[in-house]
Design a protein around this motif. Structure first.
Motif, PDB file in Angstrom:
ATOM      1  N   LEU A 162      26.909 -12.730  46.320  1.00 55.74           N
ATOM      2  CA  LEU A 162      26.184 -11.702  45.570  1.00 55.74           C
ATOM      3  C   LEU A 162      25.356 -10.772  46.456  1.00 55.74           C
ATOM      4  N   GLY A 163      25.600  -9.489  46.295  1.00 55.21           N
ATOM      5  CA  GLY A 163      24.824  -8.511  47.059  1.00 55.21           C
ATOM      6  C   GLY A 163      24.477  -7.280  46.253  1.00 55.21           C
ATOM      7  N   ALA A 164      24.528  -7.396  44.941  1.00 56.42           N
ATOM      8  CA  ALA A 164      24.368  -6.202  44.102  1.00 56.42           C
ATOM      9  C   ALA A 164      22.940  -5.994  43.595  1.00 56.42           C
ATOM     10  N   GLN A 204      18.715  -5.068  44.180  1.00 58.92           N
ATOM     11  CA  GLN A 204      18.023  -3.896  44.734  1.00 58.92           C
ATOM     12  C   GLN A 204      17.044  -4.281  45.822  1.00 58.92           C
ATOM     13  N   GLY A 205      16.695  -5.552  45.881  1.00 61.78           N
ATOM     14  CA  GLY A 205      15.730  -5.996  46.881  1.00 61.78           C
ATOM     15  C   GLY A 205      14.355  -5.371  46.700  1.00 61.78           C
ATOM     16  N   LYS A 206      13.931  -5.229  45.477  1.00 61.93           N
ATOM     17  CA  LYS A 206      12.646  -4.536  45.212  1.00 61.93           C
ATOM     18  C   LYS A 206      11.465  -5.241  45.879  1.00 61.93           C
ATOM     19  N   LYS A 214      18.133  -5.263  50.689  1.00 64.31           N
ATOM     20  CA  LYS A 214      17.787  -6.227  51.747  1.00 64.31           C
ATOM     21  C   LYS A 214      19.006  -6.891  52.387  1.00 64.31           C
ATOM     22  N   ILE A 215      20.114  -7.010  51.670  1.00 65.76           N
ATOM     23  CA  ILE A 215      21.277  -7.677  52.267  1.00 65.76           C
ATOM     24  C   ILE A 215      21.893  -6.850  53.390  1.00 65.76           C
ATOM     25  N   GLY A 257      26.327  -5.918  38.233  1.00 71.10           N
ATOM     26  CA  GLY A 257      25.715  -5.450  37.007  1.00 71.10           C
ATOM     27  C   GLY A 257      24.208  -5.341  37.165  1.00 71.10           C
ATOM     28  N   SER A 258      23.525  -5.032  36.074  1.00 69.87           N
ATOM     29  CA  SER A 258      22.078  -4.789  36.134  1.00 69.87           C
ATOM     30  C   SER A 258      21.282  -6.085  36.301  1.00 69.87           C
ATOM     31  N   GLU A 259      21.870  -7.226  35.958  1.00 65.54           N
ATOM     32  CA  GLU A 259      21.215  -8.527  36.154  1.00 65.54           C
ATOM     33  C   GLU A 259      22.120  -9.381  37.024  1.00 65.54           C
ATOM     34  N   ARG A 260      21.508 -10.322  37.743  1.00 65.84           N
ATOM     35  CA  ARG A 260      22.290 -11.213  38.594  1.00 65.84           C
ATOM     36  C   ARG A 260      23.415 -11.878  37.797  1.00 65.84           C
ATOM     37  N   SER A 271      26.334  -9.723  37.411  1.00 65.51           N
ATOM     38  CA  SER A 271      27.061  -9.592  38.678  1.00 65.51           C
ATOM     39  C   SER A 271      27.988 -10.780  38.882  1.00 65.51           C
ATOM     40  N   ASP A 289      23.950 -16.562  46.880  1.00 65.21           N
ATOM     41  CA  ASP A 289      23.111 -15.370  47.063  1.00 65.21           C
ATOM     42  C   ASP A 289      23.353 -14.787  48.452  1.00 65.21           C
ATOM     43  N   GLY A 290      23.750 -13.527  48.517  1.00 61.21           N
ATOM     44  CA  GLY A 290      23.884 -12.862  49.816  1.00 61.21           C
ATOM     45  C   GLY A 290      22.569 -12.817  50.571  1.00 61.21           C
ATOM     46  N   ALA A 291      21.464 -12.998  49.869  1.00 66.11           N
ATOM     47  CA  ALA A 291      20.145 -12.977  50.492  1.00 66.11           C
ATOM     48  C   ALA A 291      19.759 -14.335  51.089  1.00 66.11           C
TER      49      ALA A 291
HETATM   50  N1  CTP Z   1      21.890  -9.826  42.753  1.00 63.86           N
HETATM   51  C1  CTP Z   1      23.063  -9.249  42.267  1.00 63.86           C
HETATM   52  N2  CTP Z   1      23.021  -8.450  41.159  1.00 63.86           N
HETATM   53  C2  CTP Z   1      21.850  -8.217  40.523  1.00 63.86           C
HETATM   54  C3  CTP Z   1      20.652  -8.812  40.997  1.00 63.86           C
HETATM   55  C4  CTP Z   1      20.712  -9.627  42.118  1.00 63.86           C
HETATM   56  O1  CTP Z   1      24.132  -9.447  42.851  1.00 63.86           O
HETATM   57  N3  CTP Z   1      21.838  -7.408  39.457  1.00 63.86           N
HETATM   58  C5  CTP Z   1      21.940 -10.660  43.969  1.00 63.86           C
HETATM   59  C6  CTP Z   1      21.069 -10.134  45.108  1.00 63.86           C
HETATM   60  O2  CTP Z   1      21.781  -9.163  45.866  1.00 63.86           O
HETATM   61  C7  CTP Z   1      20.704 -11.387  45.875  1.00 63.86           C
HETATM   62  C8  CTP Z   1      20.811 -12.503  44.841  1.00 63.86           C
HETATM   63  O3  CTP Z   1      21.430 -11.944  43.687  1.00 63.86           O
HETATM   64  O4  CTP Z   1      21.609 -11.662  46.919  1.00 63.86           O
HETATM   65  C9  CTP Z   1      19.459 -13.115  44.514  1.00 63.86           C
HETATM   66  O5  CTP Z   1      18.633 -12.175  43.863  1.00 63.86           O
HETATM   67  P1  CTP Z   1      17.216 -11.649  44.359  1.00 63.86           P
HETATM   68  O6  CTP Z   1      16.741 -12.446  45.511  1.00 63.86           O
HETATM   69  O7  CTP Z   1      16.359 -11.489  43.168  1.00 63.86           O
HETATM   70  O8  CTP Z   1      17.619 -10.224  44.972  1.00 63.86           O
HETATM   71  P2  CTP Z   1      17.273  -8.791  44.405  1.00 63.86           P
HETATM   72  O9  CTP Z   1      17.447  -8.769  42.924  1.00 63.86           O
HETATM   73  O10 CTP Z   1      18.040  -7.823  45.223  1.00 63.86           O
HETATM   74  O11 CTP Z   1      15.722  -8.661  44.792  1.00 63.86           O
HETATM   75  P3  CTP Z   1      14.520  -8.220  43.815  1.00 63.86           P
HETATM   76  O12 CTP Z   1      14.556  -9.170  42.640  1.00 63.86           O
HETATM   77  O13 CTP Z   1      13.292  -8.366  44.677  1.00 63.86           O
HETATM   78  O14 CTP Z   1      14.781  -6.784  43.434  1.00 63.86           O
END
Ligand code: CTP
Ligand code: MG
Length: 230
Positions: free
Chosen positions: A8-10, A12-14, A22-23, A81-84, A87, A106-108
Motif C-alpha cells: 500500500l502506497g496510496a 497522503q502522509g499527512k 512519505k513512501i 481509494g480515499s481510505e486505506r 485501497s 503498509d508501504g510505510a
Molecule cells: N494508504 C493507502 N490508501 C489510503 C490511505 C493509506 O494505500 N487511502 C496506505 C499508506 O500509503 C501507508 C499505509 O496505508 O503505506 C498506512 O497508512 P498511514 O500510515 O496512515 O499512511 P497515510 O494515510 O499516508 O498517512 P496519514 O494518515 O498521516 O495521512
C-alpha cells in the motif's frame, strides 16, 4: 502455496508533514517504498506484487519498480481509494487467483524482514489468518476528558503491524461485506474478525517493524538502516 502481496502506497502522509507522499521520501538514498519492495522481491514465495498508489504517482512508482526489480517478479500497479480499506479492496480485485494466499503490507513499513515473512507465511497456511505484532511495552490507561478512568492490564495487549496474511477469497468476502454495510475497520484482520468464523493468529514480529508516521520516525528509520548496513 505461494503468495501475492498488496503493497500500500496510496496514502497522503499527512502526519509526516512533508511536501510529498512519505513512501517516496528518501531514507538514506532510497525511497521508503523501495525497502519493502526489495524484501518481497527477495522472497521466492512471493509471486506477484500489487502496488497500490495514487493515480498521479504511478509513473514515479513504476520507475522505482523498474530500478529495483532485478528478478523480474510480476508487479501490477493499481490506483488506491480515499481510505486505506478501499485501497486494499482495489488491490484485491487484481489478484491472480483468489485461492492464493494474500499478504497486505503498509508501504510505510520499510523494515519487515524475510524471516518475519517466512514465519507469517507458515502460520497462515496452518490457521488461514495470521498477523504480525509485538506486545505493548508501555503502561496503557484509558483517559476520558483528561481524567484517568482505568489502567488497562497490559498482559494481553499487542501492537499490531503488517504484513497481515489471509486467503484471498476470505479477505475478498470480508471486504465485500464491509463495503455493503459501510463498515470501516482499522486493519484487514478486523474485517476477518468481524465477518469470518475462524480466529486470527498473532505472530511475534519485531519492534523494528515500525510504520513511518511522523517526522521523528524518519530519524529512527535512518538509524535502523545504518545499523543494518554494518
Ligand atoms: N494508504 C493507502 N490508501 C489510503 C490511505 C493509506 O494505500 N487511502 C496506505 C499508506 O500509503 C501507508 C499505509 O496505508 O503505506 C498506512 O497508512 P498511514 O500510515 O496512515 O499512511 P497515510 O494515510 O499516508 O498517512 P496519514 O494518515 O498521516 O495521512
Ligand atoms: Mg492514514
Amino acid at each position: 502455496l505461494d503468495y501475492e502481496v498488496i503493497l500500500l502506497g496510496a496514502g497522503q502522509g499527512k502526519r509526516m508533514g512533508a511536501s510529498r507522499n512519505k513512501i517516496l521520501l528518501h531514507l538514506i538514498g532510497k525511497p521508503v517504498i523501495s525497502y519493502s519492495l526489495n524484501t518481497f522481491f527477495n522472497d521466492p514465495a512471493c509471486k506477484h506484487i500489487i502496488l497500490v498508489t495514487q493515480e498521479d504517482e504511478q509513473d514515479l512508482l513504476a520507475a522505482v519498480v523498474k530500478k529495483e526489480n532485478k528478478k523480474k517478479c510480476p508487479v501490477t500497479i493499481v490506483s488506491g481509494g480515499s481510505e486505506r480499506q478501499f485501497s486494499v479492496f482495489n488491490g484485491l480485485k487484481t489478484l491472480l487467483d483468489p485461492k492464493n494466499i494474500v499478504m497486505v503490507h503498509d508501504g510505510a513499513r520499510p523494515f519487515v524482514s524475510l524471516g518475519q515473512l517466512k514465519l507469517l507465511h507458515r502460520k497462515v497456511q496452518e490457521t488461514r489468518a495470521a498477523i504480525l505484532g509485538v506486545p505493548v511495552k508501555d503502561t496503557i490507561k484509558r483517559v476520558v476528558d483528561g481524567i484517568v478512568e482505568e489502567t488497562v492490564p497490559r498482559e494481553t495487549l499487542w501492537q499490531v503491524q503488517t504484513p497481515q496474511a489471509f486467503y484471498g477469497e476470505d479477505l475478498l468476502a470480508a471486504h465485500a461485506r464491509a463495503q455493503q454495510e459501510g463498515y470501516l475497520g482499522t486493519d484487514d484482520a478486523s474485517l476477518i474478525e468481524k465477518y469470518s468464523q475462524f480466529p486470527v493468529s498473532m505472530v511475534l514480529g519485531s519492534y523494528e517493524n515500525i510504520k513511518l508516521t511522523t517526522p521523528e520516525d524518519m530519524l529512527i528509520g535512518e538509524a535502523i538502516v545504518k545499523r543494518r548496513r554494518n
